[in-house]
Design an enzyme around this catalytic site. Structure first.
Site, short mmCIF file in Angstrom:
data_model
loop_
_atom_site.label_atom_id
_atom_site.label_comp_id
_atom_site.label_asym_id
_atom_site.label_seq_id
_atom_site.Cartn_x
_atom_site.Cartn_y
_atom_site.Cartn_z
CG ASP A 285 -2.23 0.83 0.85
OD1 ASP A 285 -2.18 1.64 -0.09
OD2 ASP A 285 -3.25 0.69 1.55
C1 NOJ Z 1 -4.02 3.91 0.00
C2 NOJ Z 1 -5.21 3.01 0.14
O1 NOJ Z 1 -5.16 2.33 1.36
C3 NOJ Z 1 -5.33 2.00 -0.98
O2 NOJ Z 1 -6.54 1.32 -0.84
C4 NOJ Z 1 -5.22 2.68 -2.31
O3 NOJ Z 1 -5.39 1.73 -3.34
C5 NOJ Z 1 -3.89 3.37 -2.40
N1 NOJ Z 1 -3.79 4.37 -1.37
C6 NOJ Z 1 -3.66 4.01 -3.75
O4 NOJ Z 1 -4.48 5.09 -3.91
#
Ligand code: NOJ
Length: 755
Positions: A285
């Site tokens: 993430d």
């Molecule tokens: C953080 C989020 O937790 C995740 O779900 C998302 O896909 C990413 N950012 C990218 O935007």
């Protein structure tokens, strides 16, 4: 690079069929053999694009272009670049200017639609209509694919039991059975049958794992759960996504039992890549590698890289740690060449499957983008999905549906004319203010007189998007008087209240779950002059609606329904669509009940609300019921359904055998309607304690007034299996109960024995 492409083009690259798989593996190997270590590491690096930053922004700006990163093959993927033209620009640099010309995989959070916004995933789940959910994902993919995107960070399959957690809006709610079916439907929708079809995109099951169990519902918080909950509740939707062929996984921000998920070998190497034989790739993430330092797990950035790669993270989203440190980690023997090759192989495999080596610009056709975006088919499907997602929570004296003629209707509330909030969070590509408001939806019904008053403003300052806190108006309630005056003269008052569109979603946890700002005050002031109120709740999560439930004749849960919200709500209020949604999450009576979920364990001192337990020494609250206000699976219709007793083919199930359970469901009302017939099972005792009941089947049926249908469920050992005390997924002999009914509280029961 051109030579390489030519060499690769001689065999058509198709989907996931065996022969094609072999071909793809050969090509991946051939390419890997040509790559330098630096180029390999480049594939494991993902940079954010220019806008719509969906995490804490790098201070350094567009890192992808710094030091000529794209052209030197130091980037494998980008996120948050969108639009056929913009994607082509970056793809051209990667393909034309880098030595091997390896195309980028372009990721984007396609959470509920692209430009055309469909209902938030929690709302879609309330439809229990898997075909509609699959179609919604497929059409979202089609619109996004036309805008250059070939990979979505969805579905989010995190089971969530805590409405404080803002990300409940992104998932399928509290139940692993329903969550698994929805996960698979969404994967099928995004990916279709053939990933090389330019109208489909790669999906990503996230957040692996247990992110939805953040302590106290506070986003990014610690998770501490045992193997029993991990395997029985958290993992099944991930497994279902893997079984449905999802090509990528994203790990999660949380630590799980002391290990940040980004570096969790047990999850990523043992379970996912080992037991489940997942051969796609795992992306971290946003910045989660670097966050392991704050977790107190990694000593520094370099150590974080070592932990993440050893733990099974293949691609680094926005930490740039792999780029910086893998070479030295390899030289020092902290990571292995095999680990690097394996990660790169996985990433390249998905790129080949997408057909990117056939034509890296296959998603970059501006004329296709124009014709697909907002097409009639996509808009119609968004409306259809929105109607199916609405849940009727209360309807005393059949105040709904509204009469179409001769009524004076007052439409009141800050969300009534809001064209932005219905888009919900994660509507990155949609233009602000493009939802049909409730006001616009109701204006289409011309037979009544409609007056509109906002009453109170919900926010002081409209947040710019992902980065800003929502500033709720807590100072100005001056509009209440006008709303009361409008309500006074109305036959019916429709009140559109709830959450601002950015109050749920990532980083949007709430400690209070009542109507924010002055809305409760507005509601009670209006109620004082007119009791004929239909409350339309627009929210990204379950809210606490005790007062409304105790006083108002009608409540409709209308979530955040996307572009077509107002039309869908109006059609339901006027009875042009008979509501059929059922709650995918329990609605609490108090924040203090959370986490709250129907499939809880029994305690040694159980008891039910209202039961005289004879003392205080049972598991309860002295000041609130245990039960939710509205249970999982609950939802009304404008018609009524009656159920026969359950007929069970036998009261004993032999190993390897089957039981058939049947009920007759009759539409005993006067309108055609849909019902979700739900099957629950209870395993009375086992080597590890089991939930008081678990959803194990459902069927969505439509019946005309007076019509009866027999609904059958097949029960076999597989359906009774669970992760037991010995760590095996198996059914254990013993006593079971089976329930069939309209929600998770149904008492219609038969018993059987598994021999
Ligand atoms: C953080 C989020 O937790 C995740 O779900 C998302 O896909 C990413 N950012 C990218 O935007």
């Amino acid at each position: 690079m051109k030579k390489l492409l030519a060499a690769l083009l001689f065999v058509g690259i198709g989907g996931l069929h065996a022969q094609e798989n072999i071909e793809i593996e050969k090509k991946v190997t051939a390419l890997l053999n040509q790559m330098t270590l630096e180029e390999k590491i480049g594939q494991m690096n993902q940079y954010n694009g220019f806008w719509n930053v969906t995490g804490p922004s790098p201070k350094s700006g567009n890192a992808a272009f710094k030091y000529n990163n794209l052209a030197s093959g130091r980037v494998g993927s980008m996120l948050n670049i969108r639009g056929a033209k913009e994607v082509r620009k970056v793809q051209e640099i990667a393909v034309e200017e880098s030595r091997l010309g390896i195309p980028l995989i372009i990721g984007f959070d396609l959470i509920h639609g692209y430009k055309t916004v469909s209902p938030i995933p929690l709302a879609e789940t309330a439809s229990w209509d898997l075909a509609a959910i699959e179609r919604s994902a497929a059409l979202g993919a089609r619109e996004a694919a036309a805008a250059g995107i070939n990979w979505t960070f969805a579905p989010m399959v995190d089971i969530t039991r805590d409405a404080r957690w803002g990300r409940v809006m992104e998932g399928a709610g509290e139940d692993p059975y329903l969550g698994s079916l929805v996960a698979a439907a969404r994967v099928r929708g995004f990916q279709g049958d053939d990933l090389s079809d330019p109208f489909t995109i790669a999906a990503c099951a996230k957040h692996f794992a247990a992110y939805g169990f953040a302590e106290a519902g506070r986003d990014y918080n610690t998770v501490d759960i045992g193997l029993n909950t991990l395997h029985n509740i958290v993992l099944p939707p991930f497994k279902a996504a893997a079984d449905a062929g999802v090509r990528t996984f994203m790990n999660s921000f949380n630590d799980l039992n002391g290990i940040p998920a980004t570096a969790d070998r047990y999850l990523q190497r043992d379970i996912l890549k080992g037991n489940w034989q997942f051969d796609g790739f795992v992306v971290s993430d946003w910045g989660s590698l670097r966050e392991m330092i704050d977790h107190g797990y990694a000593k520094d950035r370099k150590h974080a890289g070592e932990l993440a790669l050893n733990g099974g993270s293949d691609m680094d989203m926005e930490s740039y740690i792999y780029l910086e440190y893998i070479q030295s980690l390899l030289a020092e023997g902290k990571v292995t060449q095999e680990q690097i090759d394996d990660a790169v192989r996985r990433i390249l495999r998905v790129k080949f499957e997408l057909g990117l080596f056939d034509d890296p610009y296959r998603y970059c056709d501006e004329s296709r983008e124009k014709s697909v975006t907002g097409s009639k088919e996509i808009i119609d499907a968004a409306l259809d999905m929105a109607k199916k997602s609405i849940v009727l929570l209360k309807n005393d004296n059949q105040i709904l549906p509204l009469k179409k003629q001769g009524q004076k209707i007052a439409l009141i509330g800050p969300l009534a004319d809001d064209k932005n909030s219905p888009l919900g969070n994660w509507r990155i590509a949609a233009d602000n203010g493009t939802a049909i408001s409730v006001l616009e939806g109701m204006q289409a019904y011309k037979g009544n007189t409609l007056v509109h008053e906002q009453g109170v403003r919900l926010v002081d300052k409209i947040p710019a998007g992902f980065h800003e806190e929502v500033a709720i108006n807590n100072t100005d309630n001056s509009g209440i008087a006008a709303a009361v005056a409008a309500a006074q003269n109305a036959d019916i008052v429709v009140m559109a209240l709830g959450e601002y569109g950015f109050q749920s979603g990532e980083g949007r946890s709430r400690a209070h779950l009542d109507l924010p700002g002055f809305q409760q005050e507005l509601l009670e002031a209006v109620y004082a002059v007119n009791k004929n109120i239909v409350l339309v709740v627009m929210s990204g999560r379950p809210l606490i609606l005790n007062w409304a439930d105790a006083h108002l004749p009608a409540i409709v849960e209308a979530w955040q329904l996307g572009t077509q919200a107002g039309n869908a709500i109006a059609q339901v209020l006027y009875g042009d669509y008979n509501p059929s949604g059922k709650l995918p999450m329990s609605f609490p009576r108090a924040v203090g009940q959370l986490p709250l979920y129907y499939n809880h364990k029994s305690t040694g001192r159980p008891g039910a609300d209202g039961e005289d337990a004879g003392s205080v020494f049972w598991s309860h609250y002295g000041d609130e019921k245990n039960s939710p206000l509205y249970p999982f699976g609950y939802g009304l219709s404008y018609t009524q359904f009656t159920y026969s007793d359950i007929r069970l083919s036998s009261n004993s199930l032999k190993k390897g055998g089957q039981l058939i359970a049947e009920v007759d469901v009759t539409n005993s009302g006067s309108l055609t309607g849909k019902e979700v017939v739900q099957l629950y099972l209870k395993d009375h005792y086992a080597s590890a304690t089991r939930p008081v009941r678990e959803l194990k089947g459902f069927e969505l049926i439509e019946l005309k007034a007076g019509e009866t249908q027999t609904v059958r469920f097949t029960i076999d050992e597989q359906l009774l299996a669970f992760y037991n005390a010995a760590g095996q997924w198996t059914a254990e002999a013993g006593d079971f109960s089976l329930f069939i009914g309209t929600d998770a509280t149904t008492k219609r029961q038969v018993n059987f024995v598994l021999e």
